[in-house]
Write a protein that holds these residues in place. Structure first.
Motif, short mmCIF file in Angstrom:
data_model
loop_
_atom_site.label_atom_id
_atom_site.label_comp_id
_atom_site.label_asym_id
_atom_site.label_seq_id
_atom_site.Cartn_x
_atom_site.Cartn_y
_atom_site.Cartn_z
N VAL A 41 0.82 -1.22 0.00
CA VAL A 41 0.00 0.00 0.00
C VAL A 41 0.85 1.27 0.00
O VAL A 41 0.30 2.38 0.03
CB VAL A 41 -0.97 0.03 1.20
CG1 VAL A 41 -2.00 -1.08 1.09
CG2 VAL A 41 -0.21 -0.04 2.52
N VAL A 42 2.16 1.13 -0.02
CA VAL A 42 3.03 2.30 -0.07
C VAL A 42 3.29 2.65 -1.53
O VAL A 42 3.71 1.80 -2.32
CB VAL A 42 4.37 2.02 0.64
CG1 VAL A 42 5.32 3.21 0.48
CG2 VAL A 42 4.13 1.73 2.12
N ALA A 88 -3.60 10.97 3.83
CA ALA A 88 -3.50 9.60 3.31
C ALA A 88 -2.26 8.90 3.83
O ALA A 88 -2.29 7.74 4.25
CB ALA A 88 -3.48 9.63 1.78
N ALA A 89 -1.13 9.61 3.85
CA ALA A 89 0.15 8.99 4.17
C ALA A 89 0.26 8.56 5.63
O ALA A 89 1.00 7.62 5.94
CB ALA A 89 1.30 9.94 3.83
N VAL A 90 -0.45 9.22 6.54
CA VAL A 90 -0.35 8.84 7.94
C VAL A 90 -0.81 7.39 8.15
O VAL A 90 -0.26 6.66 8.97
CB VAL A 90 -1.16 9.82 8.83
CG1 VAL A 90 -2.66 9.71 8.56
CG2 VAL A 90 -0.85 9.58 10.30
N TRP A 91 -1.81 6.96 7.39
CA TRP A 91 -2.30 5.59 7.49
C TRP A 91 -1.32 4.61 6.83
O TRP A 91 -1.08 3.52 7.34
CB TRP A 91 -3.67 5.46 6.82
CG TRP A 91 -4.72 6.26 7.50
CD1 TRP A 91 -5.06 7.56 7.25
CD2 TRP A 91 -5.57 5.82 8.56
NE1 TRP A 91 -6.07 7.96 8.07
CE2 TRP A 91 -6.41 6.91 8.88
CE3 TRP A 91 -5.72 4.62 9.25
CZ2 TRP A 91 -7.37 6.84 9.89
CZ3 TRP A 91 -6.68 4.53 10.24
CH2 TRP A 91 -7.49 5.63 10.55
N LEU A 92 -0.76 5.02 5.71
CA LEU A 92 0.20 4.16 5.02
C LEU A 92 1.49 4.04 5.82
O LEU A 92 2.18 3.03 5.75
CB LEU A 92 0.48 4.73 3.63
CG LEU A 92 -0.77 5.06 2.79
CD1 LEU A 92 -0.37 5.57 1.41
CD2 LEU A 92 -1.68 3.84 2.68
N ASN A 93 1.80 5.09 6.59
CA ASN A 93 2.97 5.05 7.45
C ASN A 93 2.82 3.97 8.52
O ASN A 93 3.80 3.30 8.88
CB ASN A 93 3.16 6.42 8.11
CG ASN A 93 4.42 6.49 8.93
OD1 ASN A 93 5.52 6.62 8.39
ND2 ASN A 93 4.30 6.41 10.25
N VAL A 94 1.60 3.78 9.01
CA VAL A 94 1.35 2.72 9.99
C VAL A 94 1.71 1.36 9.41
O VAL A 94 2.29 0.52 10.09
CB VAL A 94 -0.13 2.74 10.45
CG1 VAL A 94 -0.42 1.55 11.37
CG2 VAL A 94 -0.46 4.04 11.16
N LEU A 99 -6.34 0.00 6.77
CA LEU A 99 -5.51 1.21 6.74
C LEU A 99 -5.78 2.03 5.48
O LEU A 99 -5.86 3.27 5.53
CB LEU A 99 -4.03 0.83 6.82
CG LEU A 99 -3.57 0.20 8.13
CD1 LEU A 99 -2.13 -0.27 8.01
CD2 LEU A 99 -3.72 1.18 9.28
N LEU A 100 -5.93 1.35 4.37
CA LEU A 100 -6.21 2.04 3.11
C LEU A 100 -7.57 2.73 3.17
O LEU A 100 -7.74 3.86 2.69
CB LEU A 100 -6.15 1.05 1.95
CG LEU A 100 -6.33 1.62 0.54
CD1 LEU A 100 -5.40 2.79 0.28
CD2 LEU A 100 -6.10 0.51 -0.49
N SER A 101 -8.54 2.07 3.76
CA SER A 101 -9.86 2.69 3.93
C SER A 101 -9.76 3.93 4.80
O SER A 101 -10.41 4.95 4.54
CB SER A 101 -10.83 1.68 4.57
OG SER A 101 -11.02 0.56 3.73
#
Length: 241
Positions: free
Chosen positions: A39-40, A142-148, A163-165
């Motif tokens: 997802v990154v 958006a990136a804060v979730w992908l960072n997780v 996380l993508l949702s």
């Protein structure tokens, strides 16, 4: 006293903007690692940080001559904290990756506050301020979730989908309920959709059709909200923070 505080805040904003701009040079900033979750987005998509860093620097330089402007004074604290947060994020990414998550959350909160304070308060530079904050917040939402996802140990497809949702929902909430002007909505929407396009490509390349479809649908939803959601955005704006 107010004028003096404004000058201190303006210089603080400029110093942290410079630190934020040079941070990636000494930290070796690189998001395009082959071991990243699907997802990154691919490495080239992170070029958006160049716009963020340059934009923040321009806003800070313009703000020096407007230290007494109430709009710029109201941006000093939240934007300065966000810029310090970015520098800390770089440090933690190389040493204690798990700490990048709370730092990124703090950055996003500060950017939301800055966006809520900025409209109609920055004089002739309103569009510049709104656009820069929109790009910064749109990517961060958006990136804060992908960072997780990057700090989890082999996250499952279900976790990645969750996380993508979250990335899609937070981007939509930002555009509808936080951004008040066309400049902010467009900047945040385009940047958020850019991040989701990157996820679509990464997931597709990795053979994760479901995640790619979720990212693609989310990206389309963001674009639709930016194009036709002006009334909803205005209704959700509320009063100034």
């Amino acid at each position: 006293m107010t004028g003096g505080q404004g000058r201190v805040g303006a210089w603080g904003l400029l110093v942290t903007a410079v630190l934020q701009a040079v941070g990636p040079l000494w930290a070796g900033f690189d998001q395009g690692r082959p071991d990243n979750p699907v997802v990154v987005p691919p490495g080239p998509f992170f070029a958006v940080w160049g716009l963020v860093l340059l934009g923040c620097l321009v806003v800070a330089v313009r703000g020096l001559g407007r230290a007494g402007d109430p709009g710029f004074r109201r941006l000093h604290v939240p934007l300065t904290v966000a810029q310090v947060g970015f520098v800390l994020w770089l440090v933690f990414a190389a040493r204690v990756p798990v700490l990048t998550v709370p730092v990124f959350v703090l950055m996003l909160v500060m950017l939301v506050i800055a966006l809520r304070r900025a409209p109609a308060r920055a004089g002739s530079d309103q569009v510049l301020v709104e656009a820069v904050l929109g790009v910064y917040a749109g990517w961060s939402a958006a990136a804060v979730w992908l960072n997780v996802a990057t700090v989890l140990d082999r996250p499952s497809s279900a976790v990645l989908a969750g996380l993508l949702s979250g990335a899609v929902v937070s981007t939509l909430v930002l555009i509808v309920f936080v951004c008040r002007t066309a400049a902010a909505r467009i900047a945040a929407g385009v940047t958020g959709a850019w991040a989701l396009l990157g996820v679509t490509l990464s997931a597709s390349a990795a053979g994760s059709a479901a995640l790619a479809a979720l990212a693609a649908v989310g990206g389309v939803a963001v674009v639709v909200v930016v194009v036709v959601g002006r009334r909803l955005s205005a209704r959700g704006s509320g009063g100034a923070v």
